[in-house]
Design a protein around this motif. Structure first.
Motif, short mmCIF file in Angstrom:
data_model
loop_
_atom_site.label_atom_id
_atom_site.label_comp_id
_atom_site.label_asym_id
_atom_site.label_seq_id
_atom_site.Cartn_x
_atom_site.Cartn_y
_atom_site.Cartn_z
N THR A 56 0.83 -1.21 0.00
CA THR A 56 0.00 0.00 0.00
C THR A 56 0.86 1.26 0.00
N GLY A 57 1.93 1.25 0.81
CA GLY A 57 2.82 2.41 0.89
C GLY A 57 3.54 2.71 -0.41
N LYS A 58 3.95 1.66 -1.13
CA LYS A 58 4.63 1.87 -2.41
C LYS A 58 3.68 2.47 -3.44
N VAL A 59 2.44 2.03 -3.41
CA VAL A 59 1.45 2.61 -4.33
C VAL A 59 1.24 4.08 -4.00
N LEU A 60 1.08 4.38 -2.72
CA LEU A 60 0.85 5.77 -2.32
C LEU A 60 2.06 6.66 -2.59
N MET A 66 8.05 13.08 -2.60
CA MET A 66 8.88 13.39 -1.43
C MET A 66 8.07 13.52 -0.14
N ILE A 67 6.83 13.91 -0.25
CA ILE A 67 6.01 14.05 0.96
C ILE A 67 5.80 12.70 1.63
N ALA A 68 5.99 11.61 0.87
CA ALA A 68 5.84 10.26 1.42
C ALA A 68 6.82 10.01 2.56
N THR A 69 8.01 10.58 2.48
CA THR A 69 9.00 10.43 3.55
C THR A 69 8.47 11.03 4.85
N TYR A 70 7.87 12.20 4.76
CA TYR A 70 7.32 12.85 5.94
C TYR A 70 6.11 12.09 6.48
N ILE A 71 5.29 11.57 5.58
CA ILE A 71 4.14 10.77 6.01
C ILE A 71 4.62 9.51 6.72
N GLY A 72 5.62 8.83 6.13
CA GLY A 72 6.17 7.62 6.74
C GLY A 72 6.76 7.90 8.11
N GLY A 73 7.52 8.99 8.21
CA GLY A 73 8.09 9.37 9.50
C GLY A 73 7.01 9.69 10.52
N LEU A 119 3.42 0.43 5.99
CA LEU A 119 2.92 1.52 5.14
C LEU A 119 3.97 2.61 5.02
N GLY A 120 4.52 3.00 6.15
CA GLY A 120 5.57 4.03 6.15
C GLY A 120 6.82 3.55 5.42
N LEU A 121 7.22 2.32 5.67
CA LEU A 121 8.42 1.77 5.02
C LEU A 121 8.22 1.63 3.51
N GLY A 122 7.00 1.27 3.11
CA GLY A 122 6.70 1.18 1.69
C GLY A 122 6.80 2.52 1.00
N MET A 123 6.37 3.56 1.68
CA MET A 123 6.48 4.91 1.12
C MET A 123 7.93 5.33 0.99
N LEU A 124 8.78 4.77 1.84
CA LEU A 124 10.20 5.10 1.80
C LEU A 124 10.98 4.22 0.83
N GLY A 125 10.31 3.21 0.26
CA GLY A 125 10.96 2.34 -0.71
C GLY A 125 11.78 1.22 -0.10
N ALA A 126 11.39 0.71 1.05
CA ALA A 126 12.12 -0.38 1.70
C ALA A 126 12.07 -1.64 0.85
N LYS A 127 13.10 -2.48 0.99
CA LYS A 127 13.15 -3.76 0.29
C LYS A 127 12.14 -4.70 0.94
N THR A 128 11.16 -5.12 0.17
CA THR A 128 10.00 -5.83 0.71
C THR A 128 10.36 -7.14 1.41
N LEU A 174 11.27 10.62 14.05
CA LEU A 174 11.88 11.95 14.10
C LEU A 174 13.04 12.08 13.13
N LYS A 175 13.80 10.99 12.98
CA LYS A 175 14.94 11.01 12.05
C LYS A 175 14.47 11.25 10.62
N LEU A 176 13.32 10.70 10.26
CA LEU A 176 12.78 10.88 8.92
C LEU A 176 12.18 12.27 8.72
N ILE A 177 11.53 12.77 9.76
CA ILE A 177 10.85 14.07 9.64
C ILE A 177 11.87 15.23 9.70
N ILE A 178 12.88 15.08 10.56
CA ILE A 178 13.88 16.13 10.75
C ILE A 178 15.21 15.62 10.18
N PRO A 179 15.49 15.88 8.92
CA PRO A 179 16.74 15.38 8.33
C PRO A 179 17.96 16.04 8.98
N MET A 180 18.95 15.22 9.23
CA MET A 180 20.16 15.74 9.88
C MET A 180 21.36 15.58 9.00
#
Length: 180
Positions: A56-60, A66-73, A119-128, A174-180
């Motif tokens: 589901t996350g990969k489809v979304l 790029m907003i998918a990273t913030y949604i996943g975080g 869902l969050g990991l799918g949006m980030l493109g994790a290896k399934t 937090l690491k995903l939402i606030i890039p360091m």
């Protein structure tokens, strides 16, 4: 290698709710055959639920970019906060019998957060396959450990494991939402 270490830590965090609940269930005086079956069932649901979430996350993510990273975080952050809140609730009466429909309901309830994380990991493109394999294996192992410890030590540990798991997920969110 870095991705595998991250996945193992996240899988440990997701498995902490199963560990915590398994501690209580272990005090029911379960046989080793029952403990094995419960752990395998929980592990299977921790494969199925994040797999559904990742798909589901990969489809979304293809629609949101790029907003998918913030949604996943944000999802990981919310799951972590929910786990921390649940750690302070005391609902010992919610234990169900670990067989038949009771085992099914138990496995679904402790794996729902894995769907959201998937869902969050799918949006980030994790290896399934790697992701669901690590999450499933870690949840199964942590369930077995929780059941065996609950059988042996009783209520000494409590919901401390779920609290730690929530903190880890909040950190990743937090690491995903606030890039360091």
């Amino acid at each position: 290698m870095h991705e595998v270490v991250t996945l193992v830590i996240m899988a440990g965090a997701l498995g902490m709710d199963a560990f915590s609940v398994a501690l209580g269930m272990g005090m029911l005086g379960l046989r080793f055959k029952q403990i094995f079956r419960i752990g395998v069932t929980i592990g299977a649901f921790h494969v199925i639920m994040p797999l559904l979430g990742i798909v589901t996350g990969k489809v979304l993510s293809s629609y949101f970019g790029m907003i998918a990273t913030y949604i996943g975080g944000g999802l990981l952050l919310v799951i972590g906060i929910q786990m921390m809140i649940a750690a302070y609730k005391s609902d010992d009466a919610s234990l169900v019998k670990p067989m038949g429909w009771g085992l099914f309901l138990f496995a679904v309830s402790v794996s729902l957060d894995s769907f959201s994380a998937g869902l969050g990991l799918g949006m980030l493109g994790a290896k399934t396959l790697l992701t669901v394999g690590v999450i499933g294996a870690m949840s199964m192992i942590l369930s077995w450990i929780g059941l065996l410890m609950g059988r042996k030590f009783g209520q000494y540990i409590g919901s401390f494991g779920e609290l730690i798991g929530g903190c880890i997920l909040i950190g990743f969110g937090l690491k995903l939402i606030i890039p360091m």
